[in-house]
Write an enzyme that holds these catalytic residues in place. Structure first.
Site, PDB file in Angstrom:
ATOM      1  N   GLY A   6       0.828  -1.213   0.000  1.00 51.75           N
ATOM      2  CA  GLY A   6       0.000   0.000   0.000  1.00 51.75           C
ATOM      3  C   GLY A   6       0.855   1.254   0.000  1.00 51.75           C
ATOM      4  O   GLY A   6       0.537   2.230  -0.685  1.00 51.75           O
ATOM      5  N   ASN A  19      -7.224   4.038   9.570  1.00 55.62           N
ATOM      6  CA  ASN A  19      -6.728   2.753  10.094  1.00 55.62           C
ATOM      7  C   ASN A  19      -6.894   2.630  11.609  1.00 55.62           C
ATOM      8  O   ASN A  19      -7.030   1.541  12.130  1.00 55.62           O
ATOM      9  CB  ASN A  19      -5.257   2.550   9.705  1.00 55.62           C
ATOM     10  CG  ASN A  19      -4.410   3.773   9.933  1.00 55.62           C
ATOM     11  OD1 ASN A  19      -4.680   4.837   9.371  1.00 55.62           O
ATOM     12  ND2 ASN A  19      -3.391   3.639  10.762  1.00 55.62           N
ATOM     13  N   GLN A  56      -7.471   0.527   3.928  1.00 54.24           N
ATOM     14  CA  GLN A  56      -8.312  -0.068   4.966  1.00 54.24           C
ATOM     15  C   GLN A  56      -9.751  -0.304   4.500  1.00 54.24           C
ATOM     16  O   GLN A  56     -10.498  -1.023   5.154  1.00 54.24           O
ATOM     17  CB  GLN A  56      -8.328   0.808   6.225  1.00 54.24           C
ATOM     18  CG  GLN A  56      -7.015   0.855   6.969  1.00 54.24           C
ATOM     19  CD  GLN A  56      -6.624  -0.479   7.591  1.00 54.24           C
ATOM     20  OE1 GLN A  56      -7.416  -1.419   7.711  1.00 54.24           O
ATOM     21  NE2 GLN A  56      -5.367  -0.595   7.987  1.00 54.24           N
ATOM     22  N   GLY A  70      -2.501  -5.877  -0.390  1.00 50.43           N
ATOM     23  CA  GLY A  70      -2.931  -7.272  -0.290  1.00 50.43           C
ATOM     24  C   GLY A  70      -3.123  -7.772   1.125  1.00 50.43           C
ATOM     25  O   GLY A  70      -4.126  -8.430   1.432  1.00 50.43           O
ATOM     26  N   HIS A  71      -2.155  -7.435   2.020  1.00 55.39           N
ATOM     27  CA  HIS A  71      -2.196  -8.096   3.334  1.00 55.39           C
ATOM     28  C   HIS A  71      -3.297  -7.579   4.249  1.00 55.39           C
ATOM     29  O   HIS A  71      -3.483  -8.103   5.338  1.00 55.39           O
ATOM     30  CB  HIS A  71      -0.817  -8.024   4.015  1.00 55.39           C
ATOM     31  CG  HIS A  71      -0.418  -6.683   4.538  1.00 55.39           C
ATOM     32  ND1 HIS A  71      -0.418  -6.402   5.879  1.00 55.39           N
ATOM     33  CD2 HIS A  71      -0.001  -5.559   3.921  1.00 55.39           C
ATOM     34  CE1 HIS A  71       0.003  -5.156   6.063  1.00 55.39           C
ATOM     35  NE2 HIS A  71       0.270  -4.633   4.884  1.00 55.39           N
ATOM     36  N   THR A  74      10.580  -7.684 -12.545  1.00 53.23           N
ATOM     37  CA  THR A  74       9.859  -8.939 -12.756  1.00 53.23           C
ATOM     38  C   THR A  74       8.811  -9.121 -11.658  1.00 53.23           C
ATOM     39  O   THR A  74       9.085  -8.893 -10.484  1.00 53.23           O
ATOM     40  CB  THR A  74      10.857 -10.114 -12.781  1.00 53.23           C
ATOM     41  OG1 THR A  74      11.791  -9.841 -13.826  1.00 53.23           O
ATOM     42  CG2 THR A  74      10.162 -11.438 -13.049  1.00 53.23           C
ATOM     43  N   CYS A 104       5.579   3.670  20.744  1.00 47.83           N
ATOM     44  CA  CYS A 104       6.672   3.909  21.680  1.00 47.83           C
ATOM     45  C   CYS A 104       7.927   4.170  20.865  1.00 47.83           C
ATOM     46  O   CYS A 104       8.466   3.269  20.234  1.00 47.83           O
ATOM     47  CB  CYS A 104       6.862   2.687  22.563  1.00 47.83           C
ATOM     48  SG  CYS A 104       8.096   2.951  23.824  1.00 47.83           S
TER      49      CYS A 104
HETATM   50  N1  PLP Z   1      -2.521   3.227   4.300  1.00 48.34           N
HETATM   51  C1  PLP Z   1      -3.249   2.814   5.344  1.00 48.34           C
HETATM   52  C2  PLP Z   1      -4.538   3.529   5.655  1.00 48.34           C
HETATM   53  C3  PLP Z   1      -2.834   1.747   6.126  1.00 48.34           C
HETATM   54  O1  PLP Z   1      -3.557   1.349   7.169  1.00 48.34           O
HETATM   55  C4  PLP Z   1      -1.600   1.103   5.800  1.00 48.34           C
HETATM   56  C5  PLP Z   1      -1.090   0.007   6.643  1.00 48.34           C
HETATM   57  O2  PLP Z   1      -1.426  -0.112   7.802  1.00 48.34           O
HETATM   58  C6  PLP Z   1      -0.892   1.565   4.682  1.00 48.34           C
HETATM   59  C7  PLP Z   1      -1.362   2.623   3.959  1.00 48.34           C
HETATM   60  C8  PLP Z   1       0.404   0.926   4.273  1.00 48.34           C
HETATM   61  O3  PLP Z   1       0.146  -0.325   3.678  1.00 48.34           O
HETATM   62  P1  PLP Z   1       1.367  -1.366   3.499  1.00 48.34           P
HETATM   63  O4  PLP Z   1       1.637  -1.936   4.852  1.00 48.34           O
HETATM   64  O5  PLP Z   1       0.848  -2.387   2.545  1.00 48.34           O
HETATM   65  O6  PLP Z   1       2.500  -0.599   2.950  1.00 48.34           O
END
Ligand code: PLP
Length: 386
Positions: free
Chosen positions: A72, A151, A179, A200-201, A237, A325
């Site tokens: 992301g 998030n 999100q 993806g994750h 790639t 922290c």
């Molecule tokens: N944008 C938002 C709103 C997110 O919550 C996150 C990850 O927590 C990201 C971007 C970054 O995504 P990535 O961990 O795939 O780089």
């Protein structure tokens, strides 16, 4: 490892078994390079094309408008930096004060390089006032980048309205939808959104893969130069197995949107109502209505969020706190600060984020653990007189 009762799905999600299954052949015998001329490569190329269609289908986009990335954060950088490279010193960026660091730190860095940056504040409930944005000067050299869902709190921004406002003045609109995708409908088909980032994750695909939607006709500089991959916009790639997994995850997400808004929302609401009823001094952070169905963020007066997380962890429960922290000092979350949440309450916030794999038994476990944890930590708090 002991099984974990997992309430940290906004940090990352479990890879869906269906996703893992479609990925495995590309980590073993289907190892051809998708750019190769031979059939062995062609077979892999077709699977990447299929994944591009699956991602496009979830967004209501055309497959040619989808670019695969590594995460992301990369999608966000590709959109924002790509825009500034086209518009050069004329480029100005408008964003919010509660963005994820993937946008926030990026924009602060661009400001330090001399680009004009405007950061719009939010209300106490974390909401964005459209009228504030509509009063800003917008032109074709302006990029608006606003997250779809926060998030930390799950609060939603009116991105479709923001995109329409941007288009009215010829400005370009990007949304960090990392999100939102897979949790609420995020179609770009009927909106004026020009660019959208996903990861993806966050939707049961593996880590290390993401995508950027770029509406046809949007001018953007390439992110990585070299080979012709991703229409020359992102050389290198391809991470084939993960791309195939992301495609499957998007297909699953399409079929799962109703469940997110019924079963997952019901579980979240039960968890939240239980916490607010059984833990004295508990306060909800963020607008109760305009937010993701899977997220709740609650502050517990007079105690540190980190303390709660450690005691939850002892019981095998994984959640998250807003504060980070860093180098020995506890910085409260910039999101809570922008919402005007008092310092001590901001420090005591805990985020519980659910997924399609969360069960009633998981919610019961948190509701059984939390009152005693709060009572114990509060009895140790220097702020509470006994
Ligand atoms: N944008 C938002 C709103 C997110 O919550 C996150 C990850 O927590 C990201 C971007 C970054 O995504 P990535 O961990 O795939 O780089």
């Amino acid at each position: 490892m002991d099984p974990v009762i997992y309430f940290d799905n906004n940090a990352t999600t479990a890879v869906a078994p269906e996703v893992l299954e479609v990925m495995l052949p590309f980590l073993s015998d289907r190892y051809g390079n998708p750019s190769s001329m031979h059939r062995f490569g062609g077979l892999v190329r077709r699977q990447i094309d299929a994944a591009r269609q699956q991602v496009a289908a979830l967004l209501g986009a055309h497959p040619e408008e989808i670019y695969f990335t590594s995460c992301g954060s990369e999608s966000d950088s590709m959109a924002v930096v790509g825009f500034t490279k086209v518009h050069k010193s004329r480029a100005r960026i408008i964003t919010s004060m509660v963005e994820h660091p993937a946008i926030r730190s990026l924009c602060h860095g661009l400001k330090a390089e001399g680009f004009e940056l405007v950061e719009v504040g939010v209300s106490g409930a974390g909401l964005l006032d459209l009228a504030l944005v509509s009063r800003l000067p917008l032109d074709p050299d302006t990029l608006l980048t606003f997250m779809w869902a926060n998030n930390e709190t799950g609060v939603l921004f009116p991105v479709e309205e923001l995109a329409a406002l941007a288009h009215d003045k010829g400005a370009v609109f990007h949304t960090d939808a990392v999100q939102a995708v897979g949790k609420i409908p995020t179609s770009v088909e009927t909106s004026a959104i020009d660019m959208l980032s996903l990861s993806g994750h966050k939707l049961h695909a593996p880590k290390g893969v993401g995508a950027l939607y770029v509406r046809k006709g949007t001018k953007l500089s390439p992110f990585l130069v070299g080979g012709h991959q991703e229409h020359g916009m992102r050389a290198g790639t391809e991470n084939v197995a993960s791309i195939v997994g992301l495609g499957k995850a998007c297909e699953l997400a399409m079929g799962n949107l109703t469940e997110e808004n019924t079963r997952v929302r019901r579980l979240r609401d039960r968890l939240e109502a239980g916490l607010l009823a059984t833990c004295a001094g508990a306060h909800l952070n963020g607008d109760p209505a305009r937010r993701l169905p899977n997220t709740t963020n609650v502050s517990f007066e007079f105690i540190e969020g980190e303390g709660i997380l450690l005691l939850l962890d002892e019981k095998g429960i994984a959640a998250s706190s807003g504060s980070a922290c860093t180098s020995g000092s506890l910085e409260p979350s910039h999101v809570m600060m922008a919402m005007g949440v008092p310092y001590t309450l901001a420090h005591s916030s805990v985020r519980f984020s659910l997924s399609r794999y969360t069960t009633d038994a998981d919610v019961d476990a948190v509701l059984a653990a939390m009152p005693a944890i709060v009572t114990r930590l509060r009895s140790l708090s220097p702020y509470v007189k006994s």
